[in-house]
Motif scaffolding. Structure first.
Motif, PDB file in Angstrom:
ATOM      1  N   SER A 127      -8.209  20.146  -6.143  1.00 15.70           N
ATOM      2  CA  SER A 127      -7.650  21.476  -5.941  1.00 15.70           C
ATOM      3  C   SER A 127      -7.278  21.656  -4.471  1.00 15.70           C
ATOM      4  O   SER A 127      -7.821  20.985  -3.585  1.00 15.70           O
ATOM      5  CB  SER A 127      -8.646  22.551  -6.353  1.00 15.70           C
ATOM      6  OG  SER A 127      -9.788  22.533  -5.505  1.00 15.70           O
ATOM      7  N   VAL A 128      -6.380  22.592  -4.210  1.00 17.33           N
ATOM      8  CA  VAL A 128      -5.963  22.866  -2.834  1.00 17.33           C
ATOM      9  C   VAL A 128      -7.144  23.384  -2.020  1.00 17.33           C
ATOM     10  O   VAL A 128      -7.305  23.038  -0.845  1.00 17.33           O
ATOM     11  CB  VAL A 128      -4.804  23.892  -2.809  1.00 17.33           C
ATOM     12  CG1 VAL A 128      -4.409  24.208  -1.370  1.00 17.33           C
ATOM     13  CG2 VAL A 128      -3.607  23.362  -3.579  1.00 17.33           C
ATOM     14  N   ALA A 129      -7.992  24.193  -2.650  1.00 17.02           N
ATOM     15  CA  ALA A 129      -9.160  24.728  -1.950  1.00 17.02           C
ATOM     16  C   ALA A 129     -10.085  23.595  -1.511  1.00 17.02           C
ATOM     17  O   ALA A 129     -10.619  23.618  -0.387  1.00 17.02           O
ATOM     18  CB  ALA A 129      -9.911  25.715  -2.845  1.00 17.02           C
ATOM     19  N   MET A 130     -10.279  22.596  -2.364  1.00 14.66           N
ATOM     20  CA  MET A 130     -11.136  21.469  -2.011  1.00 14.66           C
ATOM     21  C   MET A 130     -10.502  20.640  -0.902  1.00 14.66           C
ATOM     22  O   MET A 130     -11.191  20.169   0.014  1.00 14.66           O
ATOM     23  CB  MET A 130     -11.394  20.602  -3.248  1.00 14.66           C
ATOM     24  CG  MET A 130     -12.368  19.457  -2.990  1.00 14.66           C
ATOM     25  SD  MET A 130     -13.991  20.039  -2.414  1.00 14.66           S
ATOM     26  CE  MET A 130     -14.553  20.909  -3.892  1.00 14.66           C
ATOM     27  N   LYS A 131      -9.180  20.456  -0.960  1.00  9.98           N
ATOM     28  CA  LYS A 131      -8.488  19.725   0.101  1.00  9.98           C
ATOM     29  C   LYS A 131      -8.624  20.464   1.436  1.00  9.98           C
ATOM     30  O   LYS A 131      -8.822  19.845   2.483  1.00  9.98           O
ATOM     31  CB  LYS A 131      -7.007  19.557  -0.247  1.00  9.98           C
ATOM     32  CG  LYS A 131      -6.745  18.572  -1.368  1.00  9.98           C
ATOM     33  CD  LYS A 131      -5.245  18.418  -1.625  1.00  9.98           C
ATOM     34  CE  LYS A 131      -4.981  17.402  -2.721  1.00  9.98           C
ATOM     35  NZ  LYS A 131      -3.532  17.210  -2.983  1.00  9.98           N
ATOM     36  N   LEU A 132      -8.518  21.789   1.380  1.00 16.19           N
ATOM     37  CA  LEU A 132      -8.685  22.585   2.592  1.00 16.19           C
ATOM     38  C   LEU A 132     -10.090  22.421   3.152  1.00 16.19           C
ATOM     39  O   LEU A 132     -10.266  22.238   4.361  1.00 16.19           O
ATOM     40  CB  LEU A 132      -8.401  24.059   2.292  1.00 16.19           C
ATOM     41  CG  LEU A 132      -8.745  25.070   3.396  1.00 16.19           C
ATOM     42  CD1 LEU A 132      -7.951  24.786   4.658  1.00 16.19           C
ATOM     43  CD2 LEU A 132      -8.493  26.494   2.919  1.00 16.19           C
TER      44      LEU A 132
END
Length: 327
Positions: free
Chosen positions: A88-93
């Motif tokens: 997910s984008v949140a995890m990448k962030l």
């Protein structure tokens, strides 16, 4: 030491809680343009507080904090492109932020070895050069995509617009900056840094570990600035050298601090709010005047109010209290 360990007055806690409550409501009542202004005030006002972890206590004014800002943005952005597309984008962030913090910490410790031995204008110029070197490196090597730039995936959360989401993220970082600043100011380290600002040689003679204290403040400031760069990059959705390695970011952190009051919590926020509103609302259609206004404000503050707006407020209340005491 007692002055640093006294309890924070209940009135300050109540005012802080009230301001936080207002800040939490603003995203749901402000229109998008005004909310973006609030975003910038929180981000850059908070980073100005973080800049003050070293510059606010000592005479070590960094003109190159954009180095850590850009480093954080590029580190998180480039790593995100290498991670599993299924994440997910949140995890990448989150992963990118951890990586950026580690990289900023290493860079800050490494650069501190030569630059913290310098003082005054020499330290300022060394930090400016460090920022320029990092920016040029991102442009010189194609693997960094500094010249052309690269996109970042959109971070979304159900129930919130992108503007609202990043407002809350910037608010969280702002609170962290304030908490770290208040902790440092009230600690033994803060007292030692204040002594460094008054007379570093005498402080060292008195047994204060000046080098260690300066390193702690410098690293904390760098790490917090790098987190700001990560969040800023994701809020833009696009990173290039020109968007994050900007000298005006470093200069604005100093300007906001000087305008509001260096070494205070409220000062940089007040300074950021005034300058951002002046440049983007009052003079929003007159971009050519922004630098002229910045220079004029800087000259006026150095001449008329060297301790900033908070210094003027404190002076006013001191005089008023003295008058009331006499009557």
């Amino acid at each position: 030491m007692d002055a640093f360990n006294t309890r924070i007055p209940a009135g300050v806690w109540l005012l802080s809680a009230a301001l936080l409550a207002v800040a939490l409501v603003l995203p749901f009542v402000l229109p998008p343009f005004q909310l973006r202004l609030a975003q910038q005030i929180l981000l850059f006002g908070g980073m100005a507080i973080g800049w003050g972890l070293l510059g606010g206590f000592t005479t070590y004014w960094s003109f190159g904090h954009t180095a850590f800002f850009g480093l954080g943005a590029f580190a998180a952005g480039l790593l995100g492109q290498q991670l599993d597309p299924g994440l997910s984008v949140a995890m990448k962030l989150l992963i990118g932020m951890v990586f950026a913090v580690g990289l900023a910490l290493i860079a800050a410790v490494a650069i501190s070895i030569p630059v913290l031995k310098l003082r005054g204008i020499y330290f300022a110029i060394a930090m400016l050069a460090f920022a320029e070197i990092l920016g040029e490196i991102t442009k010189a090597f194609d693997s960094f995509h500094g010249t052309s730039g690269f996109p970042l995936p959109a971070l979304l959360m159900p129930g919130l617009t992108k503007v609202q989401l990043f407002y809350f993220l910037f608010l969280a970082l702002f609170i962290v900056n304030v908490a770290v600043f208040v902790w440092l100011r009230r600690s033994r380290i803060g007292m030692g840094l204040t002594c460094v600002g008054q007379d570093e040689d005498t402080a060292a003679m008195l047994g204060i570990p000046t080098e260690r204290y300066k390193l702690i403040a410098f690293v904390l400031s760098a790490v917090l600035t790098s987190i700001g760069g990560v969040l800023y990059g994701y809020s833009l959705g696009f990173i290039s050298t020109g968007s994050v390695f900007r000298i005006d970011i470093s200069l604005n952190l100093i300007l906001y601090s000087m305008l509001g009051g260096i070494g205070t919590v409220a000062g940089p926020v007040v300074g950021a709010a005034l300058m951002i509103i002046l440049t983007q609302v009052v003079l929003g259609d007159l971009l050519d005047l922004h630098m002229a206004l910045t220079g004029a404000v800087l000259i006026a503050m150095v001449t008329l109010a060297p301790k900033g707006i908070m210094g003027l407020v404190q002076k006013f209340w001191s005089r008023r209290s003295a008058v009331e005491a006499k009557t």
